[in-house]
Design an enzyme around this catalytic site. Structure first.
Site, PDB file in Angstrom:
ATOM      1  CD  GLU A   1       5.294  10.231  -5.139  1.00  0.00           C
ATOM      2  OE1 GLU A   1       4.970   9.452  -4.248  1.00  0.00           O
ATOM      3  OE2 GLU A   1       5.313   9.938  -6.438  1.00  0.00           O
TER       4      GLU A   1
ATOM      5  N   GLY B   1      11.674   4.957  -3.593  1.00  0.00           N
ATOM      6  CA  GLY B   1      12.347   3.682  -3.712  1.00  0.00           C
ATOM      7  C   GLY B   1      13.816   3.727  -3.199  1.00  0.00           C
TER       8      GLY B   1
ATOM      9  CE  LYS C   1       6.325   3.790  -7.415  1.00  0.00           C
ATOM     10  NZ  LYS C   1       7.777   4.381  -7.281  1.00  0.00           N
TER      11      LYS C   1
ATOM     12  CG  ASN D   1       2.447   4.391  -7.994  1.00  0.00           C
ATOM     13  OD1 ASN D   1       1.773   3.519  -8.824  1.00  0.00           O
ATOM     14  ND2 ASN D   1       3.248   5.344  -8.350  1.00  0.00           N
TER      15      ASN D   1
ATOM     16  CB  SER E   1      11.361   5.969   1.501  1.00  0.00           C
ATOM     17  OG  SER E   1      12.177   5.682   0.342  1.00  0.00           O
TER      18      SER E   1
ATOM     19  CG  HIS F   1       5.148   8.440 -10.324  1.00  0.00           C
ATOM     20  ND1 HIS F   1       6.533   7.992 -10.579  1.00  0.00           N
ATOM     21  CD2 HIS F   1       4.765   8.261  -9.003  1.00  0.00           C
ATOM     22  CE1 HIS F   1       6.782   7.707  -9.180  1.00  0.00           C
ATOM     23  NE2 HIS F   1       5.910   7.779  -8.452  1.00  0.00           N
TER      24      HIS F   1
HETATM   25  P1  13P Z   1       8.218   4.312  -2.602  1.00  0.00           P
HETATM   26  O1  13P Z   1       7.118   4.353  -1.259  1.00  0.00           O
HETATM   27  O2  13P Z   1       8.749   2.775  -2.911  1.00  0.00           O
HETATM   28  O3  13P Z   1       9.199   5.135  -2.248  1.00  0.00           O
HETATM   29  O4  13P Z   1       7.629   5.076  -3.988  1.00  0.00           O
HETATM   30  C1  13P Z   1       7.034   6.217  -3.713  1.00  0.00           C
HETATM   31  C2  13P Z   1       6.384   6.460  -5.054  1.00  0.00           C
HETATM   32  O5  13P Z   1       6.706   6.788  -5.977  1.00  0.00           O
HETATM   33  C3  13P Z   1       4.607   6.441  -5.043  1.00  0.00           C
HETATM   34  O6  13P Z   1       4.133   6.974  -6.101  1.00  0.00           O
END
Ligand code: 13P
Length: 247
Positions: free
Chosen positions: A166, A172, A12, A10, A211, A94
């Protein structure tokens, strides 16, 4: 039964024409991993990534979709438009969409319905906040989030989806859920689906996100109900995403 592993990037709101091309070039230098893998890119880069990912043996995904089919919805992108763009997967619900853009369980469920109707494969995201975890609400919250989708499309429709667990506090933050914590929730989600349809539950791929890094992917993916990952930050480097796929 063995479920084929699935690892999804992802990206983002990250990337550029140049950076995306470099990512694909980096990936192509590495050996193809055995798992199924896909990249969910920002809308404007879908056309760029389609041929690059096809060549790389990776699936193409989007990060959001409208629940509406067409019409006066300025700024929105429909499921059929994503199909036109050659998209296979779409992330829906999400936690960033839920918290920053006000997507409710009902909106998420109607987006899943629209995506399935167009032939897309939704990656349905669920997860609790830190406060919900600390007040022992985790299973209630995630089962309610998934339950809203099941009420809208039926449990059997999950055969065309993946679910991503998640935990919001792990996204993050660098602070992944432990394999035990993640496994506990994954097993509960699978049980929740099994109450409606045992076979669908057995086949459903439940991904962990939050993470995930090359250093912790193997222990997470070793859990019996963790079938892969949804990767944010670490997916921005093709080498790291590749290492996670290899795990
Ligand atoms: P991170 O891997 O940066 O923690 O993000 C996870 C996420 O939101 C994937 O959709």
């Amino acid at each position: 039964m063995t479920r084929q592993r699935l690892v999804v990037a992802n990206w983002k709101m990250n990337g550029s024409l140049e950076a995306n091309a470099a990512w694909a070039e980096g990936w192509m230098r590495l050996e193809r991993p055995a798992c199924e893998a896909a990249v969910c890119a920002p809308f404007v880069y879908l056309a760029q990534m389609k041929p690059l990912l096809a060549q790389a043996g990776l699936g193409l995904g989007a990060q959001n979709v409208s629940q509406h089919a067409a019409g006066a919805y300025t700024g929105e992108v429909s499921a059929q438009m994503l199909v036109d763009a050659g998209v296979e997967w779409v992330i829906i619900g999400h936690s960033e969409r839920r918290t920053l853009f006000g997507e409710t369980n009902a909106v998420v469920a109607s987006k899943v319905k629209a995506a399935l109707a167009a032939g897309l494969k939704p990656i349905v995201c669920v997860g609790e906040t830190l406060q919900e975890r600390e007040s022992s609400q985790t299973l209630r919250v995630v089962e309610e989030q998934l339950g809203a989708v099941i009420s809208e499309v039926g449990a059997k429709a999950l055969a065309s989806c993946a679910v991503a667990y998640e935990p919001v506090w792990a996204i993050g933050t660098g602070k992944s859920a432990t394999p035990e914590i993640a496994q506990h929730v994954h097993a509960a989600l699978r049980d929740a689906v099994a109450r409606f349809d045992v076979e669908t539950a057995r086949q459903l791929r439940i991904l962990y996100g939050g993470s995930v890094k090359p250093s912790n992917a193997a222990e997470l993916f070793a859990q019996p109900d963790i079938d892969g990952g949804l990767i944010g930050g670490a997916a921005l480097k093709s080498e790291d995403f590749h290492a996670i796929c290899a795990a």
